[in-house]
Design a protein around this motif. Structure first.
Motif: not given
Length: 224
Positions: A94-104, A130-133
């Motif tokens: 899961s990328l959101t383990d490192v990158v905040e959800k909806n932050s990119i 999941e990482t993209l707003h």
């Protein structure tokens, strides 16, 4: 096989990509986008030129290969204040383990999706979504159907894994996309297509007296 590839080739194989800001306005200085995620960053051939070009960017970037990320972090131009490089297999981690959800704001996926087995492409795109707003953008560039490399691999049948999916001599794989298929895949992952264009270029090797007819798709998708 990519980890072996980077262990053998280091940062000597791929050239830096200095053209992407000319293709996509979102990457230029002055753009409203300040946070970028690059999936499949390798040793930084896209990330590092963008950081030099645009001092306003913070880039999170990941790759399947531990060796690639290690080489990137040792580069003199790597700045941990502006770049977060990490190892991730986007088909299962899961990328959101490192990158905040909806932050990119922008996700770059350049000649990466083609290296993933077709059965895992959808879940990989849902992972990066999941990482993209909402309204966030995927900038995509990858091999198109009937690229010369595909035609060459199609001749010896041992290279073919499945329809339009092939293994190279070094063990890495490549898929060749058709436009409607790509748009449908992104739609299922929760994206609307803004542009999706087929590009063609004849690359002449005068030394060998040969011409390679390259084909790729360049697209811009927007998260719903």
């Amino acid at each position: 096989m990519w980890d072996v590839f980077y262990r053998l080739n280091g940062d000597r194989f791929f050239k830096d990509r200095h053209y992407l800001d000319k293709e996509w306005d979102e990457l230029r200085p002055g753009s409203s986008c300040k946070r970028v995620l690059e999936v499949g960053c390798g040793v930084g051939n896209t990330t590092l030129p963008l950081l030099r070009l645009n001092p306003e960017l913070h880039i999170s970037c990941c790759d399947f290969s531990d060796n690639a990320i290690d080489i990137l972090k040792k580069n003199a131009d790597y700045d941990p204040e502006r770049c977060t490089a990490f190892v991730s297999d986007i088909t299962k981690d899961s990328l959101t383990d490192v990158v905040e959800k909806n932050s990119i704001g922008v996700c770059l996926i350049v000649f990466v999706l083609s290296a993933i087995a077709p059965a895992k492409m959808l879940s990989s795109l849902q992972n990066l979504a999941e990482t993209l707003h909402p309204g966030g953008i995927v900038l995509f560039r990858d091999y198109a159907l009937y690229d010369m490399a595909q035609l060459k691999m199609a001749e010896p049948r041992k290279h073919k894994i499945s329809e339009n999916f092939y293994v190279r001599k070094d063990g890495t794989s490549a898929y060749y996309f058709e436009q409607k298929e790509l748009i449908s895949l992104f739609d299922e992952a929760g994206f609307d297509v803004d542009t999706c264009d087929l590009h063609r270029r004849a690359v002449v090797n005068r030394k060998e007296g040969s011409t390679m007819h390259r084909r790729w798709l360049q697209a811009r998708f927007i998260k719903r």
